[in-house]
Write a protein that holds these residues in place. Structure first.
Motif, PDB file in Angstrom:
ATOM      1  N   ALA A   1       0.254  -1.461   0.145  1.00 41.16           N
ATOM      2  CA  ALA A   1       0.098   0.258   0.214  1.00 41.16           C
ATOM      3  C   ALA A   1       0.737   0.763  -0.205  1.00 41.16           C
ATOM      4  O   ALA A   1       1.575   1.799   0.920  1.00 41.16           O
ATOM      5  CB  ALA A   1      -0.633  -0.307   1.169  1.00 41.16           C
ATOM      6  N   ALA A   2       0.893   2.264  -1.400  1.00 42.64           N
ATOM      7  CA  ALA A   2       1.499   3.195  -1.100  1.00 42.64           C
ATOM      8  C   ALA A   2       1.551   4.468  -0.410  1.00 42.64           C
ATOM      9  O   ALA A   2      -0.060   4.313   0.685  1.00 42.64           O
ATOM     10  CB  ALA A   2       1.413   4.063  -2.287  1.00 42.64           C
ATOM     11  N   VAL A   3       3.029   4.975   0.524  1.00 41.79           N
ATOM     12  CA  VAL A   3       2.196   5.848   1.442  1.00 41.79           C
ATOM     13  C   VAL A   3       2.424   7.152   0.644  1.00 41.79           C
ATOM     14  O   VAL A   3       3.144   7.655  -0.400  1.00 41.79           O
ATOM     15  CB  VAL A   3       3.731   5.888   2.620  1.00 41.79           C
ATOM     16  N   LEU A   4       1.169   7.776   0.693  1.00 40.33           N
ATOM     17  CA  LEU A   4       0.475   9.004  -0.097  1.00 40.33           C
ATOM     18  C   LEU A   4       1.562  10.251   0.780  1.00 40.33           C
ATOM     19  O   LEU A   4       1.721  11.501  -0.043  1.00 40.33           O
ATOM     20  CB  LEU A   4      -0.337   8.653   0.101  1.00 40.33           C
ATOM     21  N   ASP A   5       1.140  10.194   2.030  1.00 37.95           N
ATOM     22  CA  ASP A   5       1.757  11.776   2.462  1.00 37.95           C
ATOM     23  C   ASP A   5       1.395  11.686   4.599  1.00 37.95           C
ATOM     24  O   ASP A   5       1.101  10.417   4.141  1.00 37.95           O
ATOM     25  CB  ASP A   5       0.263  12.482   2.672  1.00 37.95           C
ATOM     26  N   ALA A   6       1.955  12.075   5.260  1.00 34.26           N
ATOM     27  CA  ALA A   6       2.277  12.043   6.326  1.00 34.26           C
ATOM     28  C   ALA A   6       2.853  13.267   7.566  1.00 34.26           C
ATOM     29  O   ALA A   6       3.383  14.782   6.286  1.00 34.26           O
ATOM     30  CB  ALA A   6       3.137  11.440   6.830  1.00 34.26           C
ATOM     31  N   ASP A   7       2.374  13.403   8.416  1.00 32.15           N
ATOM     32  CA  ASP A   7       2.664  15.121   9.150  1.00 32.15           C
ATOM     33  C   ASP A   7       3.415  14.396  10.106  1.00 32.15           C
ATOM     34  O   ASP A   7       1.853  14.181  11.228  1.00 32.15           O
ATOM     35  CB  ASP A   7       1.681  15.941   8.962  1.00 32.15           C
ATOM     36  N   PRO A   8       4.282  14.487  11.172  1.00 28.71           N
ATOM     37  CA  PRO A   8       4.761  13.983  12.085  1.00 28.71           C
ATOM     38  C   PRO A   8       4.276  14.604  12.988  1.00 28.71           C
ATOM     39  O   PRO A   8       4.472  14.439  14.308  1.00 28.71           O
ATOM     40  CB  PRO A   8       5.875  12.648  11.539  1.00 28.71           C
ATOM     41  N   ASP A   9       4.402  16.389  12.298  1.00 29.75           N
ATOM     42  CA  ASP A   9       4.830  17.128  13.248  1.00 29.75           C
ATOM     43  C   ASP A   9       3.775  17.784  14.124  1.00 29.75           C
ATOM     44  O   ASP A   9       3.676  18.409  14.655  1.00 29.75           O
ATOM     45  CB  ASP A   9       5.608  18.112  12.793  1.00 29.75           C
TER      46      ASP A   9
END
Length: 573
Positions: free
Chosen positions: A77-85
């Motif tokens: 499953a492709a990683v599309l976006d993230a906001d770890p902050d």
């Protein structure tokens, strides 16, 4: 995939993503079904507040997200976006429509040998991609294998390391993950460091569960199960004999004795795929759409060391009939339009990747070679040792070339719905909207390995070129090449099943493009101007032979559409 309503405390929006319902919950957080800004479905994993407040966890989570972005999306499953902050850290991944392997086995029982082998190939392909990007999954288990329409998709790769590596959550006697599928070194550090070999051990557990409905190691408690893993041999009763040797190697106590993911994949593809007998195949579990590599890796991130295992804690890579098909065709075109607009075709739940032969071996091997830095020539050598699975008869059909500059193997025709004529040295196929028109072609029946190539030109953005192969007049396989999408489908009367599609490699109007279909045993690969477009399994024994036909359809039911063809060439054997 089942969902549940949002709860009062759940977020309704994170960044650009609107959250709609709950998909599941685990140790890291909650997974929501969401919509991206264009309205497409996504899965949004929201981290638990107790983890989000830990700076060490956030740092590791950020690092692992960057690694996960590098993993090619075939079989994952492709990683599309993230906001770890974000105040509420989250990860956005491709939404995979389909149940988990855990759910399927619990509801329907163990898989038949052929389908089990398909799952084994698919998960091994996923691990090849994951390890090639320098990631260790660390939590591979049946619930993290989702069974999409054409192939298994492995999810949640590598993210467990963010929690496992945080000191607050790694006290003695506490493990992060599911103990049932943990390698000995994850339970006892004295066994050795954690490397990608731990995922190979977990792969073994997943395959045993899928084939038998039980775990290879079992205890009444997690501690008892851990003791079994550290001291006992796995229980392999009920596993198909074709997989026993590979599973035994995967469960080796010493991580160095386990095969690397690419070796595992090569060995699986070199084994004749077992077929389920009439007593084991279920009427509700057909596996027509089997496709291994929807894409290959264009270029790989970090090389792995000589033993084939990727580095563990190295820094993440930089991101860098002559008549038209009439009523049947109208239904077919209508079916295609509905499928295109709603992204829904006839959905036969295919639990796995299926019969993947030489073309897929080459794709997987070249992909892995590019990610590891191994020489391609050396990597592709095992192809010569493959024992291909073939259900096609010995009869082939002639090889021929036809410039399509005048009547020959193809003839002119005209009807209310469209026409096929020769103009300016090319075959012109025209449809009068809302249907599909087919040009009368050669009556030769073809089977076996074959390459079909033809030059096509679309007159307008609404036009789509169509090529049928192994076609008997009502059933067969077809490639539809449009300005916005290329799709490989199986036609069964008026029933269409998608075997694969892409919008990244298309046929643009006003220019000539070379369309090629390479059929190797039970696998077909489509290219446009030499670029990989779509791949899919052509393994239906009732569609082992048939004719080649050319035609035209349209994406707009109210307009005429034209396609020009020239330089048709087909080679068999």
């Amino acid at each position: 995939m089942t969902t549940s309503p949002l709860r009062p405390g759940d977020p309704r929006r994170l960044g650009d993503y609107r959250l709609l319902s709950r998909l599941g919950e685990g140790g890291m957080g909650t997974v929501f079904l969401g919509r991206d800004p264009e309205g497409g479905p996504v899965a949004v994993k929201v981290i638990r507040p107790e983890h989000a407040s830990n700076d060490e966890f956030r740092a590791r989570f950020r690092s692992e997200v960057e690694r996960a972005r590098q993993v090619p999306s075939f079989c994952t499953a492709a990683v599309l976006d993230a906001d770890p902050d974000n105040d509420t850290p989250y990860l956005v991944v491709e939404y995979v429509e389909g149940p988990s392997l855990q759910d399927v086995v619990e509801e329907r029982g163990p898989m038949s040998p052929g389908d089990l082998h398909s799952v084994a190939v698919g998960v091994a392909a996923a691990l090849t991609a994951i390890h090639g990007a320098g990631i260790i999954h660390r939590d591979l288990k049946p619930s993290n294998v989702l069974l999409s329409l054409g192939l298994p998709k492995v999810i949640d790769f590598g993210i467990a390391r963010a929690l496992e590596g945080t000191t607050k959550y790694t006290r003695p006697g506490r493990w992060v993950g599911t103990v049932d599928y943990m390698a000995p070194e994850r339970l006892d550090p004295d066994v050795g460091p954690i490397t990608p070999a731990a995922d190979i051990f977990a792969w073994g557990g997943v395959i045993v569960f899928a084939g038998t409905g039980r775990n290879p190691f079992y205890g009444d408690t997690p501690v008892a199960t851990a003791a079994q893993i550290l001291t006992k041999a796995p229980e392999l009763r009920g596993v198909p004999s074709s997989l026993v040797d590979l599973l035994t190697r995967a469960f080796a106590r010493d991580p160095a004795d386990r095969p690397a993911a690419n070796e595992l994949l090569q060995q699986l593809l070199a084994v004749n795929v077992p077929h389920a007998g009439p007593k084991t195949r279920r009427a509700d579990s057909r596996f027509d759409a089997r496709d291994l590599l929807s894409q290959v890796i264009a270029e790989g991130p970090k090389p792995a060391p000589a033993n084939g295992h990727a580095p563990v804690d190295s820094p993440p890579p930089a991101l860098a009939d002559p008549a038209p098909l009439s009523r049947v065709a109208s239904r077919q075109a209508a079916s295609r339009r509905r499928a295109s607009s709603s992204r829904v075709t006839t959905r036969r739940l295919a639990y796995a990747v299926g019969a993947v032969m030489a073309a897929s071996v080459a794709a997987a091997t070249v992909a892995y070679a590019r990610t590891t830095g191994d020489p391609v020539a050396e990597a592709t050598q095992p192809q010569a040792k493959l024992a291909p699975v073939s259900m096609t008869p010995a009869m082939r059909g002639p090889s021929f070339s036809d410039p399509l500059s005048g009547p020959g193997r193809f003839h002119e025709s005209k009807a209310e719905f469209g026409s096929c004529t020769f103009r300016n040295g090319r075959l012109e196929a025209q449809v009068n909207g809302g249907t599909t028109y087919q040009c009368p072609g050669p009556e030769d029946a073809f089977s076996g390995n074959q390459t079909i190539s033809v030059r096509v030109e679309l007159a307008s953005p609404d036009a789509c070129a169509m090529v049928w192969f192994r076609f008997d007049g009502a059933r067969g396989y077809q490639v539809t090449a449009c300005a916005d999408q290329v799709e490989l489908e199986k036609l069964d009367g008026v029933l269409l099943s998608s075997l694969g599609k892409t919008s990244s490699v298309t046929v643009q109007p006003g220019g000539q493009h070379d369309l090629a279909i390479v059929i190797s045993d039970q696998h077909a690969a489509v290219t446009i101007d030499g670029q990989d477009a779509v791949q899919g399994a052509v393994s239906d024994p009732d569609l082992a032979k048939g004719k080649i036909q050319l035609g035209v359809t349209t994406t707009n039911g109210s307009t005429k559409a034209k396609v020009w063809y020239s330089n048709l060439d087909t080679r068999t054997g």
